[in-house]
Design a protein around this motif. Structure first.
Motif, mmCIF file in Angstrom:
data_model
loop_
_atom_site.group_PDB
_atom_site.id
_atom_site.type_symbol
_atom_site.label_atom_id
_atom_site.label_comp_id
_atom_site.label_asym_id
_atom_site.label_seq_id
_atom_site.Cartn_x
_atom_site.Cartn_y
_atom_site.Cartn_z
ATOM 1 N N PHE A 77 -14.571 20.029 18.529
ATOM 2 C CA PHE A 77 -13.187 19.554 18.442
ATOM 3 C C PHE A 77 -13.192 18.043 18.664
ATOM 4 O O PHE A 77 -13.637 17.563 19.715
ATOM 5 C CB PHE A 77 -12.310 20.233 19.504
ATOM 6 N N THR A 78 -12.692 17.304 17.666
ATOM 7 C CA THR A 78 -12.713 15.850 17.751
ATOM 8 C C THR A 78 -11.363 15.273 17.338
ATOM 9 O O THR A 78 -10.485 15.991 16.844
ATOM 10 C CB THR A 78 -13.803 15.244 16.838
ATOM 11 N N ASP A 79 -11.226 13.979 17.522
ATOM 12 C CA ASP A 79 -10.033 13.258 17.077
ATOM 13 C C ASP A 79 -10.476 11.917 16.520
ATOM 14 O O ASP A 79 -11.216 11.183 17.172
ATOM 15 C CB ASP A 79 -9.057 13.061 18.240
ATOM 16 N N ASP A 80 -10.020 11.616 15.293
ATOM 17 C CA ASP A 80 -10.431 10.354 14.663
ATOM 18 C C ASP A 80 -9.430 9.231 14.896
ATOM 19 O O ASP A 80 -9.580 8.136 14.352
ATOM 20 C CB ASP A 80 -10.677 10.545 13.162
ATOM 21 N N GLY A 81 -8.369 9.507 15.681
ATOM 22 C CA GLY A 81 -7.415 8.466 16.034
ATOM 23 C C GLY A 81 -6.382 8.152 14.985
ATOM 24 O O GLY A 81 -5.521 7.295 15.192
ATOM 25 N N ARG A 82 -6.422 8.846 13.845
ATOM 26 C CA ARG A 82 -5.468 8.575 12.767
ATOM 27 C C ARG A 82 -4.153 9.269 13.074
ATOM 28 O O ARG A 82 -4.122 10.456 13.405
ATOM 29 C CB ARG A 82 -6.019 9.061 11.431
ATOM 30 N N MET A 116 0.845 -1.192 0.000
ATOM 31 C CA MET A 116 0.000 0.000 0.000
ATOM 32 C C MET A 116 0.881 1.243 0.000
ATOM 33 O O MET A 116 1.851 1.327 0.732
ATOM 34 C CB MET A 116 -0.901 0.013 1.242
ATOM 35 N N PHE A 117 0.559 2.221 -0.862
ATOM 36 C CA PHE A 117 1.397 3.383 -1.014
ATOM 37 C C PHE A 117 1.224 4.358 0.143
ATOM 38 O O PHE A 117 0.136 4.531 0.680
ATOM 39 C CB PHE A 117 1.070 4.119 -2.322
ATOM 40 N N HIS A 118 2.325 5.020 0.483
ATOM 41 C CA HIS A 118 2.327 6.101 1.458
ATOM 42 C C HIS A 118 1.846 7.370 0.750
ATOM 43 O O HIS A 118 1.976 7.497 -0.467
ATOM 44 C CB HIS A 118 3.756 6.275 1.987
ATOM 45 N N PRO A 119 1.272 8.379 1.467
ATOM 46 C CA PRO A 119 0.804 9.602 0.810
ATOM 47 C C PRO A 119 1.835 10.254 -0.085
ATOM 48 O O PRO A 119 1.501 10.758 -1.159
ATOM 49 C CB PRO A 119 0.446 10.500 2.000
ATOM 50 N N GLN A 120 3.113 10.251 0.295
ATOM 51 C CA GLN A 120 4.134 10.858 -0.545
ATOM 52 C C GLN A 120 4.233 10.147 -1.892
ATOM 53 O O GLN A 120 4.351 10.776 -2.939
ATOM 54 C CB GLN A 120 5.484 10.802 0.171
ATOM 55 N N GLN A 121 4.159 8.803 -1.886
ATOM 56 C CA GLN A 121 4.241 8.058 -3.145
ATOM 57 C C GLN A 121 2.967 8.240 -3.982
ATOM 58 O O GLN A 121 3.017 8.271 -5.215
ATOM 59 C CB GLN A 121 4.463 6.574 -2.853
ATOM 60 N N VAL A 135 -6.735 8.558 2.565
ATOM 61 C CA VAL A 135 -5.770 9.203 3.459
ATOM 62 C C VAL A 135 -6.407 10.421 4.121
ATOM 63 O O VAL A 135 -6.205 10.684 5.306
ATOM 64 C CB VAL A 135 -4.505 9.605 2.679
ATOM 65 N N PHE A 136 -7.219 11.158 3.360
ATOM 66 C CA PHE A 136 -7.898 12.332 3.889
ATOM 67 C C PHE A 136 -9.153 11.967 4.679
ATOM 68 O O PHE A 136 -9.862 12.854 5.161
ATOM 69 C CB PHE A 136 -8.272 13.289 2.754
ATOM 70 N N GLY A 137 -9.431 10.670 4.817
ATOM 71 C CA GLY A 137 -10.594 10.259 5.593
ATOM 72 C C GLY A 137 -11.909 10.586 4.922
ATOM 73 O O GLY A 137 -12.928 10.794 5.589
ATOM 74 N N LEU A 144 -6.113 8.562 -6.730
ATOM 75 C CA LEU A 144 -7.053 9.523 -6.163
ATOM 76 C C LEU A 144 -7.922 8.884 -5.093
ATOM 77 O O LEU A 144 -8.187 9.487 -4.041
ATOM 78 C CB LEU A 144 -7.932 10.111 -7.270
ATOM 79 N N LYS A 145 -8.387 7.672 -5.351
ATOM 80 C CA LYS A 145 -9.221 6.967 -4.382
ATOM 81 C C LYS A 145 -8.458 6.729 -3.087
ATOM 82 O O LYS A 145 -8.980 6.941 -1.989
ATOM 83 C CB LYS A 145 -9.697 5.638 -4.976
ATOM 84 N N ARG A 146 -7.211 6.295 -3.221
ATOM 85 C CA ARG A 146 -6.404 6.043 -2.029
ATOM 86 C C ARG A 146 -6.080 7.342 -1.289
ATOM 87 O O ARG A 146 -6.075 7.380 -0.067
ATOM 88 C CB ARG A 146 -5.106 5.332 -2.444
ATOM 89 N N LEU A 147 -5.843 8.422 -2.051
ATOM 90 C CA LEU A 147 -5.544 9.699 -1.412
ATOM 91 C C LEU A 147 -6.755 10.228 -0.654
ATOM 92 O O LEU A 147 -6.619 10.819 0.425
ATOM 93 C CB LEU A 147 -5.092 10.714 -2.465
#
Length: 396
Positions: free
Chosen positions: A235-240, A1-6, A45-47, A39-42
């Motif tokens: 203010f929330t946190d999604d744990g990512r 699975m690609f990292h956001p930079q890749q 990444v953005f949730g 694009l789908k994977r990105l």
């Protein structure tokens, strides 16, 4: 699975240097599919499942959200200080009653189930007091404003019909934004959506008596400028968390290094308008790249080119940077090598094993960025995303 930079490298490799011209860096049959997959994977990444629809009409984001974004992010959206925000998500919701100055309703259906509610605030704009028929009681300059969670909208006048959340003293002659804590109510609404019957505001004298109508007023969504509309800020946190920010998950960082090696075998290169200067010799671009030492190079990301400018408010784009170059033996300190990379370079230089690849030039420090955007319900969201900017590069 690609990292956001890749993923960004894949997207930019697909993008043509000029509109309408197909990219020559990926095979024509695979370019569209590769872009769609990236694009789908990105978006993951953005949730975000699917890109939010652009607002149908011009909407000005709440000034509070714009100011908050400018506080936590620089012009490129890069986080100034990771400790400013509580959690990684801030959501704003405007009142849906569109009228009543003392009753407010906020629809929270866009909050994801995995988001942990940290703090919830009710923001009300206090208007300048209007003149009353009679004089104010002697030396009365303050009033008590109370915020209640409505438990039963048909019996709000009874103790059983409402629950006190917050109370504070306000100057009668003051004007401007007032903030009240309502975290307890929002958490109960998240547990049981049907229990959300809104909020009730009461204003009384310090002695507990009701004040005359008009003595204290708050802006409503119907009768006042949109910049003063009642607003709930969550203010929330999604744990990512990012790969380099989680000490308990070394596998993610290993995948970052491995994905660098995977891309090198896929012959995916940056498009000509983003790559470095061309060589005048007969060497291929890859051989030229391999002669360069490991370094950080610019990598501009334009959300309009990706097709996201309609729903992203800020930034319009940012510099993700990327790592490029060789890690030759011997590795100098300027290449920031790990001990493991040093061992790999020695084994590779001495040709002690044909199965061992040399060190890879990858980010060894990653920064987060912040996006201010409209969700599908046209609420404004500020979200922080880890590992989106290469802060420095090294041989690993």
């Amino acid at each position: 699975m690609f990292h956001p930079q890749q993923l960004l490298l894949l997207l930019l490799a697909w993008m043509p240097a000029f509109p309408g011209r197909p990219s020559s860096h990926l095979e024509a049959g695979a370019s569209e599919g590769t872009r769609a997959q990236a694009l789908k994977r990105l978006l993951e990444v953005f949730g975000i499942g699917d890109p939010p629809q652009s607002p149908q009409h011009i909407i000005r984001p709440p000034q509070y959200m714009v100011d908050l974004y400018n506080t936590v992010a620089d012009d490129d959206g890069v986080t100034k200080d990771p400790d400013i925000l509580e959690g990684n998500t801030v959501r704003s919701f405007l009142d849906r009653t569109h009228g009543d100055q003392m009753r407010f309703l906020f629809i929270l259906s866009s909050v994801a189930k995995n988001e942990r509610v940290l703090t919830a605030e009710l923001h009300l704009f206090k208007l300048r007091a209007r003149a009353t028929d009679g004089p104010l009681p002697r030396r009365q300059h303050f009033c008590q404003v109370s915020i209640y969670q409505v438990l039963d909208k048909d019996s709000m006048d009874t103790p059983e019909g409402k629950k006190l959340l917050s109370a504070k003293l306000l100057a009668l002659q003051g004007t401007g934004w007032e903030v009240f804590a309502i975290t307890q109510a929002v958490r109960s609404w998240m547990d049981e959506e049907s229990s959300n019957q809104g909020l009730l505001v009461t204003v009384r004298s310090l002695g507990g008596a009701p004040l005359d109508d008009g003595a204290v007023q708050f802006a409503s969504g119907r009768d006042h400028h949109e910049s003063k509309r009642p607003m709930l800020v969550l203010f929330t946190d999604d744990g990512r968390r990012g790969a380099l920010n989680d000490d308990d998950d070394d596998d993610d960082y290993s995948n970052l290094v491995l994905s660098c090696l995977e891309l090198s075998h896929q012959n995916v290169a940056l498009p000509g308008h983003l790559a470095g200067p061309k060589s005048n010799g007969t060497r291929t671009p890859r051989s030229v790249d391999n002669q360069l030492p490991c370094q950080r190079l610019p990598l501009s990301v334009d959300f309009e080119e990706i097709g996201w400018s309609g729903w992203i408010i800020s930034p319009r784009g940012y510099n993700a940077y990327h790592c490029k170059g060789s890690c030759p033996f011997p590795l100098g300190e300027n290449m920031r090598p790990t001990n493991h990379a040093t061992v790999l370079s020695i084994i590779n230089a001495l040709k002690l094993s044909q199965e061992v690849s040399g060190p890879c030039c990858v980010p060894d420090k990653l920064f987060s960025i912040n996006l201010l955007y409209f969700d599908d319900d046209e609420n404004v969201v500020l979200k922080q995303y880890d590992d989106m900017v290469a802060g420095s590069c090294g041989c690993h």
